[in-house]
Write a protein that holds these residues in place. Structure first.
Motif, mmCIF file in Angstrom:
data_model
loop_
_atom_site.group_PDB
_atom_site.id
_atom_site.type_symbol
_atom_site.label_atom_id
_atom_site.label_comp_id
_atom_site.label_asym_id
_atom_site.label_seq_id
_atom_site.Cartn_x
_atom_site.Cartn_y
_atom_site.Cartn_z
ATOM 1 N N GLY A 1 -0.730 1.229 9.698
ATOM 2 C CA GLY A 1 0.036 1.260 10.811
ATOM 3 C C GLY A 1 -0.858 0.584 12.055
ATOM 4 O O GLY A 1 -0.535 0.809 13.241
ATOM 5 N N GLY B 1 -9.107 3.735 6.900
ATOM 6 C CA GLY B 1 -8.446 5.421 6.906
ATOM 7 C C GLY B 1 -7.040 5.415 7.418
ATOM 8 O O GLY B 1 -6.552 6.550 6.852
ATOM 9 N N ASP C 1 -4.441 3.722 -2.179
ATOM 10 C CA ASP C 1 -5.974 4.029 -1.202
ATOM 11 C C ASP C 1 -6.427 5.380 -1.750
ATOM 12 O O ASP C 1 -5.406 6.437 -1.567
ATOM 13 C CB ASP C 1 -5.404 4.052 0.213
ATOM 14 C CG ASP C 1 -5.229 2.648 0.689
ATOM 15 O OD1 ASP C 1 -5.972 1.673 0.340
ATOM 16 O OD2 ASP C 1 -4.145 2.296 1.452
ATOM 17 N N GLY D 1 1.240 -2.163 4.015
ATOM 18 C CA GLY D 1 1.620 -0.634 3.918
ATOM 19 C C GLY D 1 2.943 -0.433 4.910
ATOM 20 O O GLY D 1 4.235 -0.726 4.269
ATOM 21 N N SER D 2 2.841 -0.327 5.995
ATOM 22 C CA SER D 2 4.132 -0.213 7.095
ATOM 23 C C SER D 2 4.924 -1.081 6.892
ATOM 24 O O SER D 2 6.192 -1.166 7.219
ATOM 25 C CB SER D 2 3.621 0.107 8.192
ATOM 26 O OG SER D 2 2.527 -0.487 8.696
ATOM 27 N N SER E 1 0.886 -1.282 0.030
ATOM 28 C CA SER E 1 -0.086 0.072 0.020
ATOM 29 C C SER E 1 0.739 1.164 0.118
ATOM 30 O O SER E 1 1.553 1.482 1.006
ATOM 31 C CB SER E 1 -0.938 -0.016 1.301
ATOM 32 O OG SER E 1 -1.510 1.309 1.398
ATOM 33 N N GLY F 1 -2.753 -4.058 8.895
ATOM 34 C CA GLY F 1 -2.099 -4.946 9.879
ATOM 35 C C GLY F 1 -1.406 -6.167 9.298
ATOM 36 O O GLY F 1 -1.124 -6.976 10.340
ATOM 37 N N ASP G 1 -6.539 -6.524 4.256
ATOM 38 C CA ASP G 1 -5.667 -5.048 3.988
ATOM 39 C C ASP G 1 -6.008 -4.465 5.557
ATOM 40 O O ASP G 1 -6.959 -4.284 6.240
ATOM 41 C CB ASP G 1 -6.476 -4.249 2.981
ATOM 42 C CG ASP G 1 -5.759 -2.763 3.007
ATOM 43 O OD1 ASP G 1 -4.976 -2.681 3.696
ATOM 44 O OD2 ASP G 1 -6.841 -2.049 2.520
#
Ligand SMILES: O=C(CO)[C@@H](O)[C@H](O)COP(=O)(O)O
Length: 220
Positions: A143, A140, A33, A195-196, A8, A175, A173
């Protein structure tokens, strides 16, 4: 079914999106996103930036629309060249009509469910979709920690897809990391947004490969 990894870009550097798309060239998709500050309390980007991302990305783009009124806006993302466009069940007025329109425009059609949204009302509609996205955090922000309580919903969808003999992908999607990806894969997911975990890694290609290998160990 092999495991697909979709980093992401919400966790990328928004001043260097072309560079950070290049950094995930070994991934299967780039997950973009789109947030409108109405459906979710955050604002990211819209069509003008999205169109340029499609042009410079080394991998196909998987658009996740966290927006109100996707019936109006989602076709534009397919027209811009998204490989996949996913809109939220909670926001769409006519999800089947919209999914058919996205497919007509050449995109895969995805239906996203917030963590508290039941999949039951949508199971009969599975043939209309190429992918179901189970949000494993409240949409939203990046992380956040993975909500374990979404695993039964993933299993329910996997069972329904298998029973119907369909090729509907199941995406998770939120965590998703080395610590959680195996549980999501075991439950039935085959497309993993991270993502993170990816953009926070010291070596991004290694992280993508590690996530893929962990998920493949539980492939459905
Ligand atoms: O859609 C969202 C958040 O709403 C995601 O795509 C996040 O970007 C995932 O971030 P991590 O939880 O992997 O950091």
């Amino acid at each position: 079914m092999s495991a697909l990894i979709a980093p992401s870009i919400l966790s990328a550097d928004f001043a260097n999106l072309e560079r950070d798309l290049g950094a995930i060239a070994t991934a299967d998709y780039a997950h973009v996103d789109v947030m409108d500050n109405h459906f979710v309390p955050n604002l990211t980007l819209g069509l003008p930036i999205f169109e340029r991302l499609v042009q410079v990305s080394p991998v196909p783009i998987d658009a996740h629309l966290m927006i109100a009124d996707p019936d109006r806006w989602a076709p534009g993302y397919a027209e811009a060249g998204a490989a996949s466009v996913t809109f939220h069940a909670e926001a769409a007025t006519a999800p089947v009509r919209l999914a058919r329109e996205l497919r007509r425009l050449g995109s895969r059609a995805g239906l996203a469910l917030r963590p508290a949204t039941s999949v039951e009302p949508f199971l009969d509609l599975l043939p209309e979709f190429d992918m179901l996205l189970v949000m494993t955090v409240e949409p939203g922000f990046g992380g956040q920690s993975f909500i374990e309580g979404t695993l039964p919903k993933i299993r329910r969808i996997r069972d329904a897809v298998s029973e119907a003999g369909l090729d509907v992908w199941i995406q998770v999607d939120g965590g998703v990391s080395r610590a959680t990806i195996e549980r999501a894969a075991e439950a039935g997911a085959n497309v993993f947004v991270a993502g993170s975990a990816v953009y926070g890694a010291e070596n991004i290609p290694e992280e993508i490969a590690a996530l893929r290998a962990l998920a493949e160990g539980h492939a459905h």
